[in-house]
Design an enzyme around this catalytic site. Structure first.
Site, PDB file in Angstrom:
ATOM      1  N   GLU A  70       0.796  -1.233   0.000  1.00  0.00           N
ATOM      2  CA  GLU A  70       0.000   0.000   0.000  1.00  0.00           C
ATOM      3  C   GLU A  70       0.826   1.280   0.000  1.00  0.00           C
ATOM      4  O   GLU A  70       0.791   2.076   0.957  1.00  0.00           O
ATOM      5  CB  GLU A  70      -0.948   0.007   1.199  1.00  0.00           C
ATOM      6  CG  GLU A  70      -1.960  -1.108   1.185  1.00  0.00           C
ATOM      7  CD  GLU A  70      -3.061  -0.928   2.225  1.00  0.00           C
ATOM      8  OE1 GLU A  70      -2.946  -0.056   3.095  1.00  0.00           O
ATOM      9  OE2 GLU A  70      -4.060  -1.668   2.139  1.00  0.00           O
ATOM     10  N   GLU A 105      -5.527  -8.523   0.901  1.00  0.00           N
ATOM     11  CA  GLU A 105      -6.226  -8.136   2.142  1.00  0.00           C
ATOM     12  C   GLU A 105      -7.689  -7.863   1.819  1.00  0.00           C
ATOM     13  O   GLU A 105      -8.005  -7.248   0.794  1.00  0.00           O
ATOM     14  CB  GLU A 105      -5.654  -6.849   2.764  1.00  0.00           C
ATOM     15  CG  GLU A 105      -4.382  -7.024   3.523  1.00  0.00           C
ATOM     16  CD  GLU A 105      -3.852  -5.726   4.128  1.00  0.00           C
ATOM     17  OE1 GLU A 105      -4.663  -4.856   4.518  1.00  0.00           O
ATOM     18  OE2 GLU A 105      -2.623  -5.582   4.195  1.00  0.00           O
TER      19      GLU A 105
END
Ligand code: BGP
Length: 469
Positions: A163, A374
Site C-alpha cells: 500500500e 487483504e
C-alpha cells in the site's frame, strides 16, 4: 462451483502489528517504534512493543492456522530486525526468526507469502529523509537481496511493498503516519516515485538470482464511483481514479506514469526529481512483474468538491477512501450515501463495488495475475457466554468471496484470497479495539488465543473449496 485447485485460501498479518519484541535479539528501531510513542499519534497511545506477541508465540499461532486449514500465510518481514541500521550489518538473530517462521509454515504445508515492506522502516533511514531520499531506494534493494538469498530457497511468493498510497499519503499529506508531514505534495510524489523505482530494481534483482518464484506489489484497491450522473461528479471520480489508481498501477503494469496526472503535477510544481534513466528502469521492470496484490476494503463514492481549498482535511482517516474527506488537491470529496451500508468505523461494505472494480482493472490492464492480499471487516466483536460470535465478519467475507468466485467465472485471473487478518492485531491508528482476526487475543489474560466463530466457518469454506458460496 468449487474454487480452482491452484487457488490459495489464506490470511494475512504484518510484522509491526503482530510481532512485538520491538527491542529484542538485536532488532533496530523502526519509524513506528518512534512515531507511535509521540503523544496523540495513535489511538489511546497504543503501540507495537508487545503487539500480540507473535514473535514468541509463532509456533502456537501457526499451529492454529494449520488447524483452520489455512493454505497460505501472508506475513511481512521487519526490515530493522534484519538490518538494524537500514544498511550494512545483517542481524543473524533476525534471519533465524524468519527462518523458524517459514519452516514452521512449511512443516504444516502452509505456503509463506512474504511482504518485504509493510511500513516499518529503519528509523535511521527515516531520519535521513525516508522515502524522499534516493539512498533509501539503494538500501531497500540491498535489504531485498539479503531476504531473497536467506529465504528464497523456501519462499516462492514475494510482495515488495504494501500500500504505497497509504504510507506516502499518510506520511506526507495527512501527517498521520511517519514522518508525520502535513500537506507536502512535492514530497508525496517524490516518495511514490522512489518506491516504484525501488520496486523495479528489487524485482530485477530477484529475477537475476533465478529463484523461480514470483514477485509483485500490493496496492490499495479502492475504485472511485461518482455518486450520481452529474458530469462534475463523474469528472471527480475519474480524477480520483487517475490520482489514486492509475498513478499507482500504471508504472507497475504499464511501465509509465499516467499523462493526466503528470500534466497536473507539472503545472503545480510537484513533479518528482526523476531522471530519464530512472523512468526507463521503471519501464523495463514492468514486464518482470508477476502479479499484483489488491487490498480491498471499500470503494470511494465521490463528488466534486465545491468548498474552498482551506477546508481540505488532514485528518487520519484521509486517503483510506472512507467517506467525509476532501482530496489533498481540493478537487473531490468522498461522500457517505444513504442507500449504502457502513461498518462501525464508517467504511462502506460493498462486494458489488469490488466486482465492478475488478472488471475495471481487467479492462485497463488485461489478464494480469491477481491476488486479493487483504480484505476483511474491522469490528468490535460480540462475546456471548465466552464465545466470540463474529457473525458480521463471516457475512462480510462470505459476500466478498462470492464476488471473487464470480470474477473468476468471468475470466479474471485471480489466484488467491487473503483475509485481513489471521489473528486480532494492532491497528495502526485504531489500537486493539478494531478487530479483524479469525483468532481472538485476550490482552487481559496473558495474550491467550481463542478461536472465533469465523475460524470454524473459514475452515469449512477451505475444506469444501468454497463450493457452497
Ligand atoms: C491496510 C493495511 C493493514 C491494516 C488494514 C486495516 O491499509 O495494509 O496493515 O491495518 O489496512 O486498517 P485499519 O487497522 O486502519 O482498520
Amino acid at each position: 462451483m468449487k474454487f480452482p485447485k491452484d487457488f490459495l485460501f489464506g490470511a494475512a498479518s504484518a510484522s509491526y502489528q503482530v510481532e512485538g519484541a520491538w527491542n529484542e535479539d538485536g532488532k533496530g528501531l523502526s519509524n513506528w517504534d518512534v512515531f507511535s510513542k509521540l503523544p496523540g499519534k495513535t489511538f489511546e497511545g497504543t503501540n507495537g512493543d508487545i503487539a500480540v506477541d507473535h514473535y514468541h508465540r509463532y509456533v502456537e499461532d501457526i499451529g492454529l492456522m494449520a488447524e483452520m486449514g489455512l493454505e497460505s500465510y501472508r506475513f511481512s518481514i521487519s526490515w530493522p530486525r534484519i538490518i538494524p541500521n537500514g544498511q550494512g550489518e545483517v542481524n543473524e538473530k533476525g534471519i533465524e526468526f524468519y527462518n523458524n517462521l517459514i519452516n514452521e509454515c512449511l512443516k504444516h504445508g502452509i505456503v509463506p507469502f512474504v511482504t518485504l515492506y509493510h511500513w516499518d522502516l529503519p528509523q535511521v533511514l527515516e531520519e535521513a529523509g525516508g522515502w524522499t531520499n534516493k539512498n533509501t531506494v539503494e538500501a531497500f534493494v540491498e535489504y531485498a537481496r539479503v531476504c531473497f538469498e536467506a529465504f528464497g530457497d523456501r519462499v516462492k511468493h514475494w510482495i515488495t511493498f504494501n500500500e504505497t498510497v497509504v504510507f506516502c499519503a499518510h506520511g506526507y499529506l495527512a501527517g498521520a503516519h511517519p514522518p508525520g508531514i502535513v500537506n507536502d505534495p512535492k514530497k508525496y510524489f517524490q516518495a511514490t516515485h522512489n518506491v516504484f523505482l525501488a520496486h523495479g530494481r528489487a524485482i530485477k534483482e530477484y529475477k537475476r538470482l533465478n529463484q523461480y518464484g514470483e514477485i509483485g506489489i500490493t496496492h490499495v484497491f479502492s475504485p472511485a464511483f461518482s455518486i450520481d450522473d452529474n458530469k462534475d461528479n463523474i469528472w471527480a471520480a475519474d480524477h480520483s481514479n487517475e490520482f489514486e489508481l492509475n498513478w499507482y498501477y500504471d508504472p507497475i503494469l504499464k511501465g509509465k506514469y499516467p499523462e493526466y496526472v503528470v500534466d497536473i503535477i507539472e503545472k503545480n510544481g510537484w513533479t518528482p526529481d526523476w531522471t530519464a534513466s530512472e523512468l526507463n528502469e521503471i519501464a523495463e521492470a514492468a514486464p518482470l512483474n508477476d502479479f499484483i496484490g489488491l487490498n480491498y476494503y471499500q470503494p470511494k463514492r465521490v463528488a466534486k468538491n465545491t468548498a474552498s481549498a482551506d477546508s481540505v482535511a488532514t485528518g487520519r482517516e484521509k486517503s483510506t477512501g472512507a467517506p467525509g474527506n476532501v482530496s489533498f488537491d481540493g478537487a473531490y470529496k468522498t461522500v457517505m450515501m444513504e442507500d449504502k451500508v457502513y461498518t462501525k468505523w464508517g467504511w462502506e461494505i460493498s462486494p458489488e463495488g469490488f466486482l465492478q472494480g475488478l472488471r475495471m482493472l481487467k479492462e485497463r490492464y488485461g489478464d494480469i495475475k491477481l491476488y486479493i492480499t487483504e480484505n476483511g471487516l474491522g469490528d468490535e466483536d460480540p462475546i456471548i457466554q465466552g464465545e466470540i460470535v463474529d457473525v458480521p465478519r463471516i457475512n462480510y467475507i462470505k459476500e466478498h468471496l462470492k464476488a471473487v468466485k464470480t470474477a473468476i467465472g468471468e475470466g479474471i485471473n485471480l489466484k488467491g484470497y487473503y483475509a485481513w487478518s489471521v489473528i486480532d492485531l494492532l491497528s495502526w491508528l485504531n489500537g486493539y479495539k478494531k478487530q479483524y482476526g479469525f483468532i481472538y487475543v485476550d490482552h487481559k489474560n496473558n495474550y491467550n488465543r481463542k478461536k472465533k466463530l469465523s475460524f470454524y466457518w473459514y475452515k469449512h469454506i477451505i475444506e469444501t473449496r468454497g463450493e457452497e458460496l
